[in-house]
Design a protein around this motif. Structure first.
Motif, mmCIF file in Angstrom:
data_model
loop_
_atom_site.group_PDB
_atom_site.id
_atom_site.type_symbol
_atom_site.label_atom_id
_atom_site.label_comp_id
_atom_site.label_asym_id
_atom_site.label_seq_id
_atom_site.Cartn_x
_atom_site.Cartn_y
_atom_site.Cartn_z
ATOM 1 N N LYS A 1 0.826 -1.216 0.000
ATOM 2 C CA LYS A 1 0.000 0.000 0.000
ATOM 3 C C LYS A 1 0.856 1.260 0.000
ATOM 4 C CE LYS A 1 -4.088 -2.131 1.962
ATOM 5 N NZ LYS A 1 -5.168 -2.058 2.969
ATOM 6 N N GLY A 2 2.199 1.110 0.113
ATOM 7 C CA GLY A 2 3.100 2.240 -0.100
ATOM 8 C C GLY A 2 3.403 3.087 1.107
ATOM 9 N N ASN A 3 2.407 3.437 1.894
ATOM 10 C CA ASN A 3 2.620 4.326 3.033
ATOM 11 C C ASN A 3 3.166 3.524 4.219
ATOM 12 O OD1 ASN A 3 2.525 6.127 5.154
ATOM 13 N ND2 ASN A 3 0.406 6.766 4.806
ATOM 14 N N PRO A 4 4.417 3.767 4.647
ATOM 15 C CA PRO A 4 4.988 2.961 5.725
ATOM 16 C C PRO A 4 4.340 3.210 7.082
ATOM 17 C CG PRO A 4 6.472 4.747 5.155
ATOM 18 C CD PRO A 4 5.376 4.764 4.128
ATOM 19 N N ASN A 5 3.596 4.307 7.222
ATOM 20 C CA ASN A 5 2.973 4.612 8.504
ATOM 21 C C ASN A 5 1.532 4.115 8.596
ATOM 22 O OD1 ASN A 5 5.284 6.021 9.406
ATOM 23 N ND2 ASN A 5 4.620 7.849 8.307
ATOM 24 N N ARG A 6 0.957 3.720 7.463
ATOM 25 C CA ARG A 6 -0.453 3.329 7.478
ATOM 26 C C ARG A 6 -0.610 1.894 7.963
ATOM 27 N NH1 ARG A 6 -5.294 3.708 2.949
ATOM 28 N NH2 ARG A 6 -6.636 2.158 3.952
ATOM 29 N N MET A 7 -1.592 1.690 8.846
ATOM 30 C CA MET A 7 -1.959 0.362 9.310
ATOM 31 C C MET A 7 -3.479 0.248 9.284
ATOM 32 S SD MET A 7 0.725 -0.443 12.402
ATOM 33 C CE MET A 7 0.670 -2.203 12.053
ATOM 34 N N ASP A 8 -3.980 -0.878 8.787
ATOM 35 C CA ASP A 8 -5.427 -1.122 8.731
ATOM 36 C C ASP A 8 -5.824 -2.028 9.878
ATOM 37 O OD1 ASP A 8 -6.247 0.254 6.218
ATOM 38 O OD2 ASP A 8 -4.747 -1.096 5.366
ATOM 39 N N LEU A 9 -6.930 -1.689 10.529
ATOM 40 C CA LEU A 9 -7.356 -2.375 11.738
ATOM 41 C C LEU A 9 -8.440 -3.406 11.432
ATOM 42 C CD1 LEU A 9 -7.100 -2.433 14.881
ATOM 43 C CD2 LEU A 9 -9.043 -0.846 14.924
ATOM 44 N N LEU A 10 -8.221 -4.624 11.941
ATOM 45 C CA LEU A 10 -9.273 -5.640 11.964
ATOM 46 C C LEU A 10 -9.846 -5.641 13.372
ATOM 47 C CD1 LEU A 10 -7.442 -8.571 10.107
ATOM 48 C CD2 LEU A 10 -9.110 -6.971 9.152
ATOM 49 N N ARG A 11 -11.073 -5.191 13.525
ATOM 50 C CA ARG A 11 -11.671 -5.036 14.867
ATOM 51 C C ARG A 11 -12.230 -6.372 15.340
ATOM 52 N NH1 ARG A 11 -15.077 0.130 16.368
ATOM 53 N NH2 ARG A 11 -14.534 -0.787 18.385
ATOM 54 N N THR A 12 -11.375 -7.138 15.994
ATOM 55 C CA THR A 12 -11.766 -8.453 16.496
ATOM 56 C C THR A 12 -11.718 -8.507 18.027
ATOM 57 O OG1 THR A 12 -9.483 -9.170 16.210
ATOM 58 C CG2 THR A 12 -11.009 -9.651 14.423
ATOM 59 N N GLY A 13 -11.550 -7.372 18.677
ATOM 60 C CA GLY A 13 -11.456 -7.337 20.128
ATOM 61 C C GLY A 13 -10.024 -7.532 20.607
ATOM 62 N N THR A 14 -9.842 -7.562 21.914
ATOM 63 C CA THR A 14 -8.510 -7.614 22.512
ATOM 64 C C THR A 14 -7.718 -8.813 22.011
ATOM 65 O OG1 THR A 14 -9.288 -6.517 24.512
ATOM 66 C CG2 THR A 14 -7.226 -7.743 24.674
ATOM 67 N N SER A 15 -6.543 -8.532 21.475
ATOM 68 C CA SER A 15 -5.649 -9.586 21.001
ATOM 69 C C SER A 15 -4.316 -9.449 21.718
ATOM 70 C CB SER A 15 -5.450 -9.483 19.487
ATOM 71 O OG SER A 15 -4.553 -10.465 19.028
ATOM 72 N N LEU A 16 -3.805 -10.560 22.246
ATOM 73 C CA LEU A 16 -2.547 -10.546 22.989
ATOM 74 C C LEU A 16 -1.465 -11.389 22.329
ATOM 75 C CD1 LEU A 16 -3.947 -10.906 26.625
ATOM 76 C CD2 LEU A 16 -3.247 -8.827 25.455
ATOM 77 N N ALA A 17 -1.742 -11.925 21.148
ATOM 78 C CA ALA A 17 -0.737 -12.734 20.467
ATOM 79 C C ALA A 17 -1.089 -12.846 18.997
ATOM 80 C CB ALA A 17 -0.648 -14.133 21.084
ATOM 81 N N ALA A 18 -0.065 -12.853 18.146
ATOM 82 C CA ALA A 18 -0.236 -13.101 16.709
ATOM 83 C C ALA A 18 0.887 -14.026 16.266
ATOM 84 C CB ALA A 18 -0.192 -11.798 15.932
#
Length: 597
Positions: free
Chosen positions: A430-447
């Motif tokens: 997506k080009g922009n190094p500062n952009r992040m898209d959010l998946l709203r799945t509630g509190t996440s403590l591990a990926a």
């Protein structure tokens, strides 16, 4: 000396920091050096530490006002001052055969490995004025000694030689000025340099029982004074002051001996504070400890001719030592600081009261990405500039305050960062190094990115229960009901089973039936905070009861002691790195495997 090396660390993921530099941008970016502090609470005899020494067995000795402490990497063994049969602190350490030799103001003490001691008192009630000692062969040279009659008069000092084999003293010369000693090859030189002598520096050589004058170096009219310091690798430096008593500057020179002639090679101008100790940092820079200076240590770059503050808040460095593993030890007025061989720099965001950084990861473009509890998600670009993440949800700006643990990168170079409201995703396409898209799945403590399925697994919240989210390569999201507990670690083990850790036990994913199965095996720990696998199929677990490793037979074995482990990383399948409170441990995987555990 130690199976595991442990070092104090500010950010638990310091390995990822070695290419990041401190700058100011959008707020202060504060850095310090990762270190371990040792003081009286750790067993050090007393906080004021003056000298350090490493013996041939690997022990490190420290001189304090109340005696000597010997450190084995974990514990201190102490030798109180009355045990050393003296009223003064130890001024110098050396080793002769198996014994550590200590010099105090009035005697010489030999300490053997079995703790047996021998004592040799200076003759005729002489005392030693300053900390000038040199060793050549079996001989220990004691400079600047004084009798009760001379009372430390700087023009009435005596040079003694002590034969460490025969344990005898020889008086070599009397009526001497304040002297500095230097050993070059097998020759001992004597320099009149602690104070200036008629605008010149004089150099003599000890030959047998005599001092032979070999050189006079005249100084310019503005010469005010000179002092000498030697590094652990026996490099001699002179700090020369020019000007007057009330208006002067100091200049650093490297002293090179060619035959009996010493050349002064100019390095750089400095402030007028006296260097108390000096040590080599690298090919063109030095650590310099100053007297009565805050901060206590500067880094002198003799190539750029600049001095910068060493980013560790110490009070008066009395001694600087490099051990045989390349670690730097600072003896200070408030204890001992040891910095690792790599001198990892730790950084604080400086953007708020609570800068807790819970995870760090570097993307394929060289940006270092942070999850900060209470202050959201940030990144540092390869030039060292800090940026707050531009988080979008359904195309709109979205504020995220709670960044959590367990970042990961998938096969496409996308970065996944857990938060209090879901998973934030950086996509380099997506080009922009500062952009992040959010998946709203509630509190996440591990990926966790799984190489086998190419899926990203992460936790989330459902309606009154927790969920396990599965995101495939095509961006399709599926959720599986998990239970009442938060998912805090995910990893595939050596048998190909997807394991899930919580604060209260373990689970696994039955991938055929797409259900979570609770672990019914009795384990020696209560939960799994983090997990990582190695190439041999072992599963390493960070738990509230220490670090454990589970082999392919399913047997759990404790590796570290009973303390909460906050993270565990497999670093390039060479080291297992884990952190417990403020300590970083490194285990050499090859040695661990060859040693059978």
């Amino acid at each position: 000396m130690m199976r595991f090396k442990s070092y104090c660390i500010i950010l638990l993921s310091a390995i990822l920091w070695s290419t990041v530099y401190s700058q100011e941008h959008d707020g202060q970016w504060v850095h310090s050096i990762t270190h371990r502090y040792l003081g009286p609470r750790d067993g050090l005899l007393q906080a004021q530490v003056f000298h350090s020494f490493q013996d041939s067995y690997g022990y490190i000795w420290f001189s304090t006002n109340e005696g000597v402490s010997r450190f084995d990497g974990l514990h201190f063994e102490n030798f109180p001052i009355d045990e050393l049969q003296t009223l003064s602190r130890v001024k110098y350490f050396t080793q002769y055969q198996s014994a550590v030799c200590m010099v105090t103001s009035t005697n010489i003490v030999f300490v053997y490995p079995d703790r047996r001691m021998e004592f040799y008192t200076l003759p005729d009630n002489y005392s030693i004025r300053d900390t000038e000692f040199e060793v050549a062969g079996n001989n220990l040279y004691l400079f600047n000694c004084y009798s009760p009659q001379s009372s430390q008069n700087e023009s009435d000092l005596t040079l003694f030689r002590f034969d460490m084999e025969t344990k005898t003293f020889t008086r070599l010369a009397e009526k001497l000025p304040l002297l500095v000693g230097y050993v070059f090859g097998e020759t001992v030189y004597v320099i009149s340099g602690a104070t200036f002598q008629k605008g010149q520096i004089t150099i003599s050589r000890i030959e047998g029982d005599q001092l032979l004058h070999v050189q006079t170096i005249p100084m310019t009219k503005d010469f005010y004074g000179v002092s000498f310091c030697t590094t652990g690798s026996n490099e001699l430096f002179a700090q020369i002051w020019r000007g007057t008593e009330f208006d002067n500057t100091s200049h650093l020179y490297e002293c090179k001996l060619e035959g009996d002639n010493m050349k002064l090679i100019y390095k750089m101008q400095m402030d007028n504070l006296k260097i108390k100790c000096i040590e080599r940092r690298d090919g063109h820079s030095l650590f310099a400890g100053k007297t009565i200076a805050v901060p206590a240590v500067s880094i002198l770059d003799t190539e750029a001719k600049t001095a910068s503050t060493f980013p560790l808040n110490m009070l008066i460095a009395n001694d600087i030592m490099t051990d045989r593993d390349g670690n730097i030890w600072f003896s200070t007025e408030e204890g001992v600081y040891v910095c690792t061989r790599n001198l990892f720099e730790s950084y604080q965001l400086g953007i708020g009261h609570n800068d807790n950084i819970w995870s760090v990861i570097k993307d394929h473009q060289g940006n270092v990405r942070f999850s900060s509890y209470m202050y959201g998600l940030w990144s540092v670009d390869p030039k060292g500039y800090i940026h707050k993440a531009d988080i979008r949800y359904n195309g709109n700006n979205f504020s995220v305050w709670d960044g959590y643990m367990g970042n990961c990168i998938d096969g496409r170079g996308r970065v996944f960062q857990p938060t209090g409201v879901g998973i934030a995703v950086y996509d380099p396409k997506k080009g922009n190094p500062n952009r992040m898209d959010l998946l709203r799945t509630g509190t996440s403590l591990a990926a966790y990115y799984d190489q086998q399925t190419k899926n990203v697994y992460f936790g989330g919240d459902g309606a009154g229960y927790r969920i396990l989210n599965i995101l495939n390569e095509n961006g399709e999201l599926k959720s599986i009901q998990f239970g009442p507990r938060h998912i805090i670690s995910i990893c595939r083990d050596g048998h190909g089973v997807l394991r899930i850790g919580t604060f209260d036990g373990e689970d696994r994913l039955d991938e055929e039936n797409q259900v979570v199965v609770h672990d019914t095996i009795t384990r020696p720990y209560t939960g799994v905070i983090a997990m990582t696998a190695d190439a041999q199929g072992n599963l390493w677990k960070a738990t509230p009861q220490g670090l454990y490793v589970e082999d392919k037979m399913g047997i759990d074995r404790q590796i570290s002691d009973n303390q909460v482990v906050g993270f565990v990383i497999n670093y390039k399948n060479k080291y297992i790195v884990w952190g417990a409170k403020d300590v970083l441990y490194m285990l050499d995987l090859q040695q661990h495997t060859e040693g059978g555990g």
